[in-house]
Scaffold this motif. Sequence first.
Motif, PDB file in Angstrom:
ATOM      1  N   THR A  46       0.818  -1.210   0.000  1.00 18.36           N
ATOM      2  CA  THR A  46       0.000   0.000   0.000  1.00 18.36           C
ATOM      3  C   THR A  46       0.852   1.261   0.000  1.00 18.36           C
ATOM      4  O   THR A  46       0.576   2.212  -0.742  1.00 18.36           O
ATOM      5  N   TYR A  47       1.896   1.271   0.825  1.00 19.79           N
ATOM      6  CA  TYR A  47       2.665   2.513   0.972  1.00 19.79           C
ATOM      7  C   TYR A  47       3.704   2.667  -0.136  1.00 19.79           C
ATOM      8  O   TYR A  47       3.748   3.690  -0.821  1.00 19.79           O
ATOM      9  N   ARG A  54       1.996   2.452  -3.813  1.00 23.81           N
ATOM     10  CA  ARG A  54       0.783   3.219  -4.132  1.00 23.81           C
ATOM     11  C   ARG A  54       0.699   4.575  -3.465  1.00 23.81           C
ATOM     12  O   ARG A  54       0.456   5.588  -4.140  1.00 23.81           O
ATOM     13  N   ASP A  55       0.902   4.654  -2.152  1.00 29.91           N
ATOM     14  CA  ASP A  55       0.487   5.838  -1.402  1.00 29.91           C
ATOM     15  C   ASP A  55       1.593   6.830  -1.070  1.00 29.91           C
ATOM     16  O   ASP A  55       1.289   7.963  -0.692  1.00 29.91           O
TER      17      ASP A  55
END
Length: 581
Positions: free
Chosen positions: A467-468, A471-472
Motif C-alpha cells: 500500500t505505501y 501506491r500511497d
Amino acid sequence: MFTVTQQADLVIRNGQVVDGSGKPAFQADIAIQDGRIIALGTGLAFQGREEMDATGQLVTPGFVDIHTHYDGQVTWSNSVTPSSQHGVTTVLMGNCGVGFAPCKPADRQRLVSLMEGVEDLPEIVLTTGLPWTWESFPEYLDQLDQREYDADIATQIPHAALRVFAMGERAVTREPATAEDRACMEQLAKQAIDAGALGFATSRTINHRASDGTPIFTLDAAEEELVAIGRALRDSGRGVLQLVSDFSDIDSELAMLRRVAEQTERPLSVTVMQWHDAPDKWRTVLDWIENCQRDGLQVKAQVSGRPVGILMGFETSFNPFSYTSTFKSLLTLPPAERRQALRDPAVRAKIIEETPEPSDFPGDMLLRSWDLMYPLGEQPDYEPDATQKVSAIAARQGVSPATCAYDLMLEQDGQAVLMLPVVNIADGTLNAALSMLRHPHSLYGLGDGGAHLGFLCDASLPTHLLTYWARDRDKGERLTIPEVIKGLTHDTAVAVGLEDRGLLRAGYRADINIIDFDALTLLPPRVEYDLPANGRRVHQSATGYTATLVNGEVVQRNGRATGALPGRLVRGPQKPGTDHG
C-alpha cells in the motif's frame, strides 16, 4: 472444429497477474489441480469445479515471510495469524536464535524466560500453551508434522536452545564452548537439518535479553562455535544461516562473519537497519555485503520497509504513564473498565501529574521522548513529518506533552496508539529504508510475526509494503508493484531454498493471493486477548485481500478465515513438483 475443455479444481479468471518474477502485470487465467498450478494463460480451456473472477484485481504468488517467531504459537494453534491475514502463505520460524527445541525438561523454564524477554511472549501464555511433547529437534518437527495450518510453516535451529541443550548452565553464563560442546552442537545441528530444518539462526545483540535481564546466551559465541555448527549445514549440502548483530565493533564483527561464511559455504543473511545512534552504519554493512558477493559468498541483508519501534497505548505493554502509580493501579481492571476509568477527569489529571516510578525496563527513558513519538492514526502513517510529533502537537495546543500524549491515546475509544520509532527513520524520512529495499542483495524481512506481542505488530509489513511503497507514498520515490511482489515472494522463497513457490508458473505450488489493490487498506493496531490464558497481543488487520490460497485451497476470503487448513510443516529445501517431505 471444437475445443476440448479440461477439468481443474479451481480456475482464476481474468486477473492482472503479477507473477513474482519482477515483470509487468499481464492478464491471464490460472488453472489449479491438486494444489499445483497446471496452466496459466489467456482464455484457458479449463472448467474449474470452482471458478473465481479476478477481473480488475491483482493475482500474485502467496507471500513468503522468512523472519517470524511462531515457534510456540504453531504448537497450540492452527492459525498463523496475523501473518496469514496479510497474504502470507509460508512462514519461516526460529529466527534470532530463540525457540523451544532441542530442550531437556530441566531447561524448559530457561527457554521460556528467554523467549519472554527477547520476543515479548508472556510466560503465562507459553507455560499454558506449550505442550512440551518433545526433547530433540526432530521430535519437535514430528509434533508440528501432526498439525494442520492456514499457512505452510518451516523451521530453523535456534542457537540459544542448541547451546543450552549442549552446555546447560554454562550456556546461560556464556562460557566459551569446549571442543566437546562444539562437537555436540554440530551433531545436533546435523540431526535437525536431516530432519528438515531449513537453517540455523543466532543473535549477537545486547537488546536480546531474558525476562530477568540476562543477555541472550549466544551474544558473544566464539567464531569456532559458529563455524562448527555451520559445518553441519555445509556437510549436509543444505541450509541457510541467519544472524542479528549490533555491529558494535563493526570491522571485527564483519571480518569474523566473512570467515564464517567462507568456512561454512552456506548462504548467510544479516539484519540491516538504520540505527539511530549510528545512522550511516547500514551503508557500511551493505558495502561489506557487496564485497562478499563479489567474491562469491552468498551473503544478503534482511531489511524492513518502515520504522521499527514501540507502539504505545493504554492496553499495550508500554506507554508514557506505564510506571506511574495510578496507572499501575488500574491494570487489574478489565480493558473496557480501564478505558472508562482513564476518561475520568480526576484520574486523568492525577496520572498526567505523577512522576513515573523507577523500573527495570531498559528503555523506560524513551517512553517520554516527546520529540520522537507521534500518533499513528486511524490511517496508520509510518513516515510522518515533524509537525506530527507529540511535542509539536502539544505546542500548538498550548498544553504539556504529557497531556497531549494522554489525550491522543484516549482517541479511537481509548485504543489509539503512539508510535515511538527507534530505527529506520533517523532523518525523519524513510529514504534510507528505500535504499535498503532497492539494494540488489536485500531480502524483505524483519516482520517478527508471533513476537513482540505487547508493543508491536510488524507482521503487517507485506500489506504496508504494497500500500505505501507501491501506491500511497507522497514523500519521495516509490517502488513498482512488480518490485514489491518479487521481494515478497520469489526472492524470499529462493533465499531459503523453497523453490517450489514464489512464482506463478505451471508446476509451482498454488499459493496465491487475489488482491483488490485499490481497496487494500492497513487498519490501525488493536489489542486482542486471544492467546492461551487470555494472553494479550497487538493485532493489525487489513481489508482488500479478496482471497488467499494455500496449496490450492482458499484459506482467507474477503478478510475472513474459511476454516480450511491445507498448510503443513515444510521439511527441507523444495523444488517445483516436490512435496513437503
